[in-house]
Design a protein around this motif. Structure first.
Motif, PDB file in Angstrom:
ATOM      1  N   LEU A  35       0.834  -1.211   0.000  1.00  0.00           N
ATOM      2  CA  LEU A  35       0.000   0.000   0.000  1.00  0.00           C
ATOM      3  C   LEU A  35       0.868   1.262   0.000  1.00  0.00           C
ATOM      4  O   LEU A  35       0.486   2.286  -0.573  1.00  0.00           O
ATOM      5  CB  LEU A  35      -0.943   0.011   1.210  1.00  0.00           C
TER       6      LEU A  35
ATOM      7  N   LEU B  52      -0.972   4.604  -1.333  1.00  0.00           N
ATOM      8  CA  LEU B  52      -2.223   4.654  -0.570  1.00  0.00           C
ATOM      9  C   LEU B  52      -1.977   4.821   0.924  1.00  0.00           C
ATOM     10  O   LEU B  52      -2.876   5.136   1.677  1.00  0.00           O
ATOM     11  CB  LEU B  52      -3.060   3.395  -0.821  1.00  0.00           C
ATOM     12  N   LEU B  53      -0.752   4.577   1.333  1.00  0.00           N
ATOM     13  CA  LEU B  53      -0.351   4.889   2.705  1.00  0.00           C
ATOM     14  C   LEU B  53       0.903   5.753   2.600  1.00  0.00           C
ATOM     15  O   LEU B  53       1.735   5.531   1.710  1.00  0.00           O
ATOM     16  CB  LEU B  53      -0.014   3.612   3.491  1.00  0.00           C
TER      17      LEU B  53
ATOM     18  N   LEU C 215      -2.107  -1.341  -8.865  1.00  0.00           N
ATOM     19  CA  LEU C 215      -2.238  -2.253  -7.723  1.00  0.00           C
ATOM     20  C   LEU C 215      -3.424  -3.188  -7.905  1.00  0.00           C
ATOM     21  O   LEU C 215      -4.537  -2.743  -8.164  1.00  0.00           O
ATOM     22  CB  LEU C 215      -2.428  -1.425  -6.436  1.00  0.00           C
TER      23      LEU C 215
ATOM     24  N   PHE D  11      -5.694  -5.623  -5.857  1.00  0.00           N
ATOM     25  CA  PHE D  11      -6.010  -5.885  -4.455  1.00  0.00           C
ATOM     26  C   PHE D  11      -6.091  -7.381  -4.186  1.00  0.00           C
ATOM     27  O   PHE D  11      -6.330  -8.182  -5.088  1.00  0.00           O
ATOM     28  CB  PHE D  11      -7.357  -5.260  -4.086  1.00  0.00           C
TER      29      PHE D  11
ATOM     30  N   ASP E 202     -12.887  -6.017  -3.312  1.00  0.00           N
ATOM     31  CA  ASP E 202     -12.490  -4.731  -2.744  1.00  0.00           C
ATOM     32  C   ASP E 202     -12.132  -3.725  -3.822  1.00  0.00           C
ATOM     33  O   ASP E 202     -11.996  -2.539  -3.565  1.00  0.00           O
ATOM     34  CB  ASP E 202     -11.270  -4.907  -1.816  1.00  0.00           C
ATOM     35  N   GLN E 203     -11.905  -4.229  -5.002  1.00  0.00           N
ATOM     36  CA  GLN E 203     -11.396  -3.355  -6.058  1.00  0.00           C
ATOM     37  C   GLN E 203     -12.492  -2.905  -7.016  1.00  0.00           C
ATOM     38  O   GLN E 203     -12.387  -1.856  -7.640  1.00  0.00           O
ATOM     39  CB  GLN E 203     -10.311  -4.115  -6.828  1.00  0.00           C
ATOM     40  N   LEU E 204     -13.526  -3.733  -7.160  1.00  0.00           N
ATOM     41  CA  LEU E 204     -14.547  -3.447  -8.169  1.00  0.00           C
ATOM     42  C   LEU E 204     -15.686  -2.662  -7.533  1.00  0.00           C
ATOM     43  O   LEU E 204     -16.204  -3.055  -6.500  1.00  0.00           O
ATOM     44  CB  LEU E 204     -15.072  -4.760  -8.753  1.00  0.00           C
TER      45      LEU E 204
ATOM     46  N   GLY F 122     -10.141   3.657 -14.386  1.00  0.00           N
ATOM     47  CA  GLY F 122      -8.749   4.115 -14.267  1.00  0.00           C
ATOM     48  C   GLY F 122      -8.324   5.008 -15.426  1.00  0.00           C
ATOM     49  O   GLY F 122      -7.894   6.147 -15.229  1.00  0.00           O
TER      50      GLY F 122
ATOM     51  N   MET G 177      -4.806   0.900 -17.364  1.00  0.00           N
ATOM     52  CA  MET G 177      -4.087   2.141 -17.055  1.00  0.00           C
ATOM     53  C   MET G 177      -2.641   2.089 -17.553  1.00  0.00           C
ATOM     54  O   MET G 177      -1.869   3.003 -17.309  1.00  0.00           O
ATOM     55  CB  MET G 177      -4.094   2.371 -15.546  1.00  0.00           C
TER      56      MET G 177
END
Lengths: 280, 267
Positions: free
Chosen positions: A56, A61-62, A77, A79, A84-86, A98, A151
């Motif tokens: 992350l 993202l962090l 990335l 996931f 969690d991604q869609l 993207g 992307m």
């Protein structure tokens, strides 16, 4: 062999530490690593060892609480859980998200969506209008990958990309990732499966309770018996067989790919047909 | 266990009160505050409600922080009432449509202190009542409704699930923000003012709604898979019994109402 220091790495992580709660334990502690262009690094370690936290950070993202993360190429990335991604209602819309954020529109955007689907092994005509909620686990993972590939990333960060896949889909996924790596895309791969890591990566990074236990090439990893024992890792079958045969006097200095069954068989066959009956 | 609102997990006589008693006392006191038309009663109530804060071992810093937070709101309420609601009686000050009289001043003060008393009450309740206790309290109070064929058990389950969904929704929105950020969406505006935050949150809203509905469905299946049937015959892991302190709490509430009536009628 890793590239010389004159080449700028794609990702540099220096003494990175992160804790989720102020009083809590360090999720990762003084982790350092470099990823060079075209390399594939497998990040191994038990659950809660800080693998995803590290990823992350690389994805931006962090943000580092201490230490430094330098990312020099465009990253994508994937996931750990595709759910969690869609987040868009249909496959087409999700894959387009993207590139749309990158400012593409019209034909160019359409082309990118088709490109993402094609490389991820999705039949665009069949899947474009499908609702995300009607997809199987493997299809969701492909759509998630298509969304990232659309992307055109130069570095792929994959968080357990083969978890929960059936053997056939897993094999297809591994082939896809290997091909992407072959086109020059650098890869950081988190996995619990040593076979997956062995098949794709040239370098291993092993984390334990947020700290780096090992960082180096595959061969030195497999040579480190105490480490393997500590991690309860059994090298893949081909590697174990090669090692055993080598200890019995076979010469495998010409083995082109030490993780490939075909390569091992070819070398054995060559030595058996050789003048001295094959044994070195 | 995570509490509802800002639950303070300590042991005190207020914490130990029967949830049904606590909830009924809250409802009675809230109604009284809203109905008593006397500034003296409301002022006295605000001061009185601080007593149980001590009994509940709520640190003074918590109370001060709460006051600090609501002070701007109290000021706004006071000014809006004072400037926009024209008062009866002789004007003390007049300017265009603004007309301030003794009555309007008293009314504005009454409204502001009413709000303060309500906030103090609700904050006390939130700090001393956990999610489960609240659900139990709702169920206990609505049980008599079962005689009218109103499903009190189901109603309390809905309340529990609704409270559980608050943190889940927050986790879900964090997940969506992360997923969209990973693919280039910009959420910098989330650190801006209220309006820009609301606008930045819009792309998350619909998927959040869909994901929450989906989670509801999964949860319903999970509950059913573990034999939930609801209605009569449902047992409980934690049972609350009425104790003497509960009777005291009810008595004090009734005494408060009596004193309030006395003040309204004779002072």
């Amino acid at each position: 062999m890793r590239p010389s220091h004159a080449i700028q790495p794609d990702i540099v992580v220096e003494e990175l530490s992160h804790r989720y709660a102020e009083e809590g334990p360090c999720s990762i502690e003084e982790v350092s690593m470099k990823l060079y262009r075209g390399e594939c690094i497998a990040v191994l370690g038990g659950t809660g060892s800080g693998k995803t936290t590290l990823l992350l950070h690389m994805a931006g993202l962090l943000f580092p609480q201490s230490g430094r993360v330098e990312v020099n190429r465009r990253v994508g990335l994937l996931f750990q859980r595709p759910e969690d991604q869609l987040f868009k209602p249909t496959v087409e819309e999700d894959v387009a998200f993207g590139p749309r954020m990158q400012g593409l529109q019209g034909d160019e955007l359409n082309e990118r969506v088709r490109y993402g689907c094609r490389v991820a092994g999705l039949d665009y005509r069949r899947f474009a209008g499908r609702s995300i909620h009607t997809l199987s686990g493997g299809e969701k993972r492909k759509v998630a990958l298509a969304g990232v590939l659309a992307m055109k990333p130069e570095v792929l960060l994959l968080d357990e990309p083969t978890a929960g896949l059936d053997p056939m889909t897993r094999r297809e996924f591994l082939r896809m990732i290997r091909e992407l790596n072959g086109t020059g895309i650098s890869i950081v791969l988190i996995t619990h499966h040593i076979e997956v890591a062995d098949a794709l990566a040239q370098h291993f990074l092993v984390l334990h309770r947020g700290q780096v236990l090992f960082h180096g090439d595959k061969t030195s990893f497999y040579d480190n018996a105490p480490l393997l024992e500590r991690l309860a890792i059994r090298p893949p079958f081909v590697r174990r067989l090669t090692r055993r045969l080598r200890s019995e006097g076979w010469d495998f200095s010409n083995l082109s790919d030490s993780s490939s069954e075909e390569s091992l068989l070819e070398t054995i066959r060559g030595q058996l047909q050789g003048p001295a009956g094959g044994r070195g | 266990m995570r509490g509802f609102g800002s639950y303070l997990n300590v042991d005190s006589v207020i914490h130990r009160l029967h949830p049904g008693v606590k909830l009924s006392a809250l409802l009675i006191l809230v109604s009284a505050i809203l109905l008593f038309p006397s500034i003296y009663v409301v002022l006295l109530s605000s001061a009185l409600f601080l007593l149980p804060y001590r009994l509940a071992h709520i640190p003074g810093a918590h109370g001060l922080k709460l006051l600090q937070r609501i002070l701007p709101l109290l000021l706004i309420v006071f000014l809006i009432r004072l400037l926009l609601v024209p008062g009866a009686g002789e004007a003390l000050w007049e300017f265009f449509f603004i007309r301030i009289s003794r009555e309007s001043l008293a009314d504005s003060l009454l409204g502001t202190f009413r709000l303060l008393a309500l906030v103090l009450l609700f904050a006390l309740f939130a700090r001393t009542t956990s999610q489960n206790e609240l659900a139990y309290g709702i169920e206990a109070l609505s049980r008599p409704l079962e005689k009218l064929k109103i499903p009190a058990g189901e109603f309390s389950l809905v309340m529990i699930i609704a409270f559980r969904f608050l943190p889940l929704t927050s986790i879900e929105s964090e997940r969506l923000i992360r997923a969209q950020s990973a693919r280039g969406a910009n959420f910098d505006a989330m650190r801006g003012g209220l309006f820009s935050r609301a606008r930045a949150f819009l792309p998350v809203l619909i998927p959040l709604f869909v994901a929450t509905l989906k989670r509801c469905e999964t949860m319903a299946t999970a509950i059913e898979a573990r034999c939930y049937q609801g209605g009569a015959g449902r047992s409980r892991l934690i049972r609350y019994h009425l104790a003497r302190r509960d009777l005291w709490a009810l008595l004090l509430t009734v005494m408060y109402i009596g004193a309030g009536f006395f003040l309204v009628l004779y002072v």
